[in-house]
Design a protein around this motif. Sequence first.
Motif, PDB file in Angstrom:
ATOM      1  N   VAL A  45       0.815  -1.209   0.000  1.00  0.00           N
ATOM      2  CA  VAL A  45       0.000   0.000   0.000  1.00  0.00           C
ATOM      3  C   VAL A  45       0.856   1.269   0.000  1.00  0.00           C
ATOM      4  O   VAL A  45       1.924   1.319   0.611  1.00  0.00           O
ATOM      5  N   VAL A  46       0.406   2.281  -0.715  1.00  0.00           N
ATOM      6  CA  VAL A  46       1.008   3.613  -0.702  1.00  0.00           C
ATOM      7  C   VAL A  46       0.091   4.512   0.119  1.00  0.00           C
ATOM      8  O   VAL A  46      -1.126   4.522  -0.083  1.00  0.00           O
ATOM      9  N   ILE A  47       0.688   5.270   1.043  1.00  0.00           N
ATOM     10  CA  ILE A  47      -0.110   6.103   1.948  1.00  0.00           C
ATOM     11  C   ILE A  47       0.316   7.556   1.825  1.00  0.00           C
ATOM     12  O   ILE A  47       1.485   7.890   2.015  1.00  0.00           O
ATOM     13  N   ASP A  48      -0.642   8.417   1.493  1.00  0.00           N
ATOM     14  CA  ASP A  48      -0.418   9.862   1.440  1.00  0.00           C
ATOM     15  C   ASP A  48      -1.101  10.524   2.632  1.00  0.00           C
ATOM     16  O   ASP A  48      -2.192  10.109   3.042  1.00  0.00           O
ATOM     17  N   VAL A  49      -0.468  11.568   3.164  1.00  0.00           N
ATOM     18  CA  VAL A  49      -1.014  12.285   4.323  1.00  0.00           C
ATOM     19  C   VAL A  49      -1.180  13.751   3.961  1.00  0.00           C
ATOM     20  O   VAL A  49      -0.221  14.420   3.558  1.00  0.00           O
ATOM     21  N   LYS A  50      -2.407  14.239   4.093  1.00  0.00           N
ATOM     22  CA  LYS A  50      -2.725  15.638   3.832  1.00  0.00           C
ATOM     23  C   LYS A  50      -3.536  16.169   5.019  1.00  0.00           C
ATOM     24  O   LYS A  50      -4.762  16.271   4.964  1.00  0.00           O
ATOM     25  N   VAL A  51      -2.855  16.473   6.111  1.00  0.00           N
ATOM     26  CA  VAL A  51      -3.506  16.912   7.346  1.00  0.00           C
ATOM     27  C   VAL A  51      -3.093  18.343   7.665  1.00  0.00           C
ATOM     28  O   VAL A  51      -1.909  18.685   7.571  1.00  0.00           O
ATOM     29  N   LYS A  52      -4.057  19.165   8.043  1.00  0.00           N
ATOM     30  CA  LYS A  52      -3.775  20.539   8.458  1.00  0.00           C
ATOM     31  C   LYS A  52      -4.405  20.784   9.825  1.00  0.00           C
ATOM     32  O   LYS A  52      -5.061  19.898  10.393  1.00  0.00           O
ATOM     33  N   GLN A  53      -4.234  21.994  10.376  1.00  0.00           N
ATOM     34  CA  GLN A  53      -4.779  22.303  11.692  1.00  0.00           C
ATOM     35  C   GLN A  53      -6.242  22.716  11.597  1.00  0.00           C
ATOM     36  O   GLN A  53      -6.738  23.139  10.545  1.00  0.00           O
ATOM     37  N   GLN A  54      -6.933  22.610  12.751  1.00  0.00           N
ATOM     38  CA  GLN A  54      -8.332  23.020  12.812  1.00  0.00           C
ATOM     39  C   GLN A  54      -8.480  24.512  12.539  1.00  0.00           C
ATOM     40  O   GLN A  54      -7.657  25.319  12.967  1.00  0.00           O
ATOM     41  N   SER A  55      -9.552  24.866  11.833  1.00  0.00           N
ATOM     42  CA  SER A  55      -9.846  26.267  11.552  1.00  0.00           C
ATOM     43  C   SER A  55      -9.991  27.069  12.842  1.00  0.00           C
ATOM     44  O   SER A  55     -10.662  26.651  13.784  1.00  0.00           O
ATOM     45  N   GLN A  56      -9.386  28.251  12.884  1.00  0.00           N
ATOM     46  CA  GLN A  56      -9.521  29.118  14.050  1.00  0.00           C
ATOM     47  C   GLN A  56     -10.959  29.589  14.236  1.00  0.00           C
ATOM     48  O   GLN A  56     -11.399  29.869  15.355  1.00  0.00           O
ATOM     49  N   ASN A  57     -11.724  29.692  13.159  1.00  0.00           N
ATOM     50  CA  ASN A  57     -13.133  30.080  13.268  1.00  0.00           C
ATOM     51  C   ASN A  57     -13.933  29.045  14.050  1.00  0.00           C
ATOM     52  O   ASN A  57     -14.830  29.390  14.821  1.00  0.00           O
ATOM     53  N   ILE A  58     -13.603  27.772  13.851  1.00  0.00           N
ATOM     54  CA  ILE A  58     -14.276  26.708  14.597  1.00  0.00           C
ATOM     55  C   ILE A  58     -13.789  26.683  16.030  1.00  0.00           C
ATOM     56  O   ILE A  58     -14.583  26.610  16.975  1.00  0.00           O
ATOM     57  N   SER A  59     -12.479  26.781  16.239  1.00  0.00           N
ATOM     58  CA  SER A  59     -11.919  26.638  17.587  1.00  0.00           C
ATOM     59  C   SER A  59     -12.381  27.741  18.526  1.00  0.00           C
ATOM     60  O   SER A  59     -12.506  27.519  19.731  1.00  0.00           O
ATOM     61  N   MET A  60     -12.686  28.930  17.999  1.00  0.00           N
ATOM     62  CA  MET A  60     -13.165  30.014  18.859  1.00  0.00           C
ATOM     63  C   MET A  60     -14.434  29.618  19.594  1.00  0.00           C
ATOM     64  O   MET A  60     -14.582  29.850  20.797  1.00  0.00           O
ATOM     65  N   GLY A  61     -15.375  29.018  18.863  1.00  0.00           N
ATOM     66  CA  GLY A  61     -16.625  28.609  19.482  1.00  0.00           C
ATOM     67  C   GLY A  61     -16.458  27.445  20.431  1.00  0.00           C
ATOM     68  O   GLY A  61     -17.076  27.405  21.502  1.00  0.00           O
ATOM     69  N   VAL A  62     -15.613  26.489  20.055  1.00  0.00           N
ATOM     70  CA  VAL A  62     -15.390  25.320  20.902  1.00  0.00           C
ATOM     71  C   VAL A  62     -14.681  25.718  22.188  1.00  0.00           C
ATOM     72  O   VAL A  62     -14.993  25.209  23.270  1.00  0.00           O
ATOM     73  N   ASP A  63     -13.732  26.646  22.102  1.00  0.00           N
ATOM     74  CA  ASP A  63     -12.966  27.064  23.272  1.00  0.00           C
ATOM     75  C   ASP A  63     -13.845  27.658  24.373  1.00  0.00           C
ATOM     76  O   ASP A  63     -13.513  27.588  25.554  1.00  0.00           O
ATOM     77  N   ARG A  64     -14.968  28.239  23.993  1.00  0.00           N
ATOM     78  CA  ARG A  64     -15.855  28.812  25.024  1.00  0.00           C
ATOM     79  C   ARG A  64     -16.981  27.841  25.410  1.00  0.00           C
ATOM     80  O   ARG A  64     -17.978  28.231  26.008  1.00  0.00           O
ATOM     81  N   GLY A  65     -16.812  26.568  25.030  1.00  0.00           N
ATOM     82  CA  GLY A  65     -17.754  25.537  25.473  1.00  0.00           C
ATOM     83  C   GLY A  65     -18.887  25.270  24.519  1.00  0.00           C
ATOM     84  O   GLY A  65     -19.821  24.524  24.851  1.00  0.00           O
ATOM     85  N   GLY A  66     -18.829  25.842  23.327  1.00  0.00           N
ATOM     86  CA  GLY A  66     -19.904  25.647  22.365  1.00  0.00           C
ATOM     87  C   GLY A  66     -19.730  24.379  21.552  1.00  0.00           C
ATOM     88  O   GLY A  66     -18.702  23.708  21.596  1.00  0.00           O
ATOM     89  N   ALA A  67     -20.772  24.074  20.775  1.00  0.00           N
ATOM     90  CA  ALA A  67     -20.730  22.915  19.894  1.00  0.00           C
ATOM     91  C   ALA A  67     -19.731  23.150  18.766  1.00  0.00           C
ATOM     92  O   ALA A  67     -19.578  24.269  18.277  1.00  0.00           O
ATOM     93  N   GLY A  68     -19.065  22.073  18.333  1.00  0.00           N
ATOM     94  CA  GLY A  68     -18.073  22.183  17.273  1.00  0.00           C
ATOM     95  C   GLY A  68     -18.673  22.313  15.896  1.00  0.00           C
ATOM     96  O   GLY A  68     -17.953  22.557  14.923  1.00  0.00           O
ATOM     97  N   ASP A  69     -19.982  22.174  15.787  1.00  0.00           N
ATOM     98  CA  ASP A  69     -20.654  22.356  14.503  1.00  0.00           C
ATOM     99  C   ASP A  69     -22.152  22.394  14.755  1.00  0.00           C
ATOM    100  O   ASP A  69     -22.633  21.990  15.819  1.00  0.00           O
ATOM    101  N   GLN A  70     -22.899  22.899  13.801  1.00  0.00           N
ATOM    102  CA  GLN A  70     -24.346  22.775  13.874  1.00  0.00           C
ATOM    103  C   GLN A  70     -24.730  21.371  13.482  1.00  0.00           C
ATOM    104  O   GLN A  70     -23.933  20.638  12.888  1.00  0.00           O
ATOM    105  N   GLY A  71     -25.960  20.976  13.786  1.00  0.00           N
ATOM    106  CA  GLY A  71     -26.399  19.664  13.338  1.00  0.00           C
ATOM    107  C   GLY A  71     -27.500  19.091  14.198  1.00  0.00           C
ATOM    108  O   GLY A  71     -27.872  19.650  15.237  1.00  0.00           O
ATOM    109  N   ILE A  72     -28.039  17.967  13.728  1.00  0.00           N
ATOM    110  CA  ILE A  72     -29.060  17.238  14.462  1.00  0.00           C
ATOM    111  C   ILE A  72     -28.560  15.829  14.740  1.00  0.00           C
ATOM    112  O   ILE A  72     -27.884  15.220  13.910  1.00  0.00           O
ATOM    113  N   MET A  73     -28.860  15.325  15.934  1.00  0.00           N
ATOM    114  CA  MET A  73     -28.428  14.000  16.353  1.00  0.00           C
ATOM    115  C   MET A  73     -29.608  13.243  16.929  1.00  0.00           C
ATOM    116  O   MET A  73     -30.477  13.830  17.569  1.00  0.00           O
ATOM    117  N   PHE A  74     -29.628  11.936  16.721  1.00  0.00           N
ATOM    118  CA  PHE A  74     -30.713  11.102  17.224  1.00  0.00           C
ATOM    119  C   PHE A  74     -30.170  10.019  18.150  1.00  0.00           C
ATOM    120  O   PHE A  74     -29.087   9.473  17.931  1.00  0.00           O
TER     121      PHE A  74
END
Length: 383
Positions: free
Chosen positions: A91-120
Amino acid sequence: MKNKILFTSESVSEGHPDKVCDQIADAVLDYCLSIDPLSRVACEVFATTNYILIGGEITSLAKPDYVKIAKDVMTRIGYTKNGIGFSVDEVVIDVKVKQQSQNISMGVDRGGAGDQGIMFGYATNETKGYMPLAISIAHKLVRYATKLRKTGEFKYARPDMKSQVTIDYTDPKNPRVDTVLMSIQHEPDYDEKEFKEFIEHKIMAHVVKSFGMNNDYSVLINPTGRFEIGGPAGDTGLTGRKLIVDTYGGSSRHGGGSFSGKDATKVDRSAAYMARYIAKNLVAAGAADKLEIQLGYAIGEPEPVSISLFTFDTAHYSDDKILEAIKTLFDLRPQSIIKTLSLQKPNFKYEDIASYGHLGRQDLHLPWEKLDRVQEIKAVLNK
């Protein structure tokens, strides 16, 4: 003649191409959390013939060896033989990983949800694990077949497997198994008769009997005729493409967000586990015979924007009373869910639940499967 009332669920083995990807993504998550419990992980994996692409957004003190992690998963599953289109040495394995968006981390850092959505979350009292019958049998079929493959008892079998179980609910008080289907990858020089007889008599019959069900069901095995080419060589794999297998087999709705490769700040995962925890304890407390909960979140906001309840005309208390129990006893803010279910310092491996279902697992003592709130719920319901 009255038409049968039928319902079908499927499962897939750990060698299925999509599940290979889910397990690699969750193995990356496990490694990151083992070094840094506050890791932010959103890992996505793609697999095809002798090729894996690992991408996503990861912010962590950990420095994963992505290639080693992926190859360790492949080895555990059994993709070790060269020349079959997907093997650990080719197998050949490529890695394309970057850091989390700062726009997302701002909300998570203050205890908010990491994204909108519905869960069941869902639970039913038709099995002792409070899971739907069809998916419970389907999971056990591929788990047991994989166990026998790994011990060498199941000759000719390769890692890629599927199961499908149809339950006849025409008499709702006496459900019956109507059809059992298994498609199992095999060696090219296999003995077809021996292979299929083993599946029918040593796997299907054993598993169905363990549920105390009837033995006069219809049997389908590898209906295309051959299943020699499998795994990512036969069908491209992708993280998060077996959502219904991961949850309730279609007996309950799904919010659309996948679980694997995501840390618990992603409510796609954590809130779905919490909803299962609540639903299971409510059914065990006698609130209803089957019950579904929907939670809705807004990115960056800690409190859910909605809590909905569905009891399928099986409730023993009013919806208002059941909702009162939920709101009184359960803190649904993401950080509280993480703490309640120990999702950043788990006593389990996420990789272990990336196949054979995230919910209803009786073998792993998962925190969202505990029945530790039953008495509290009863007290509120009967107040």
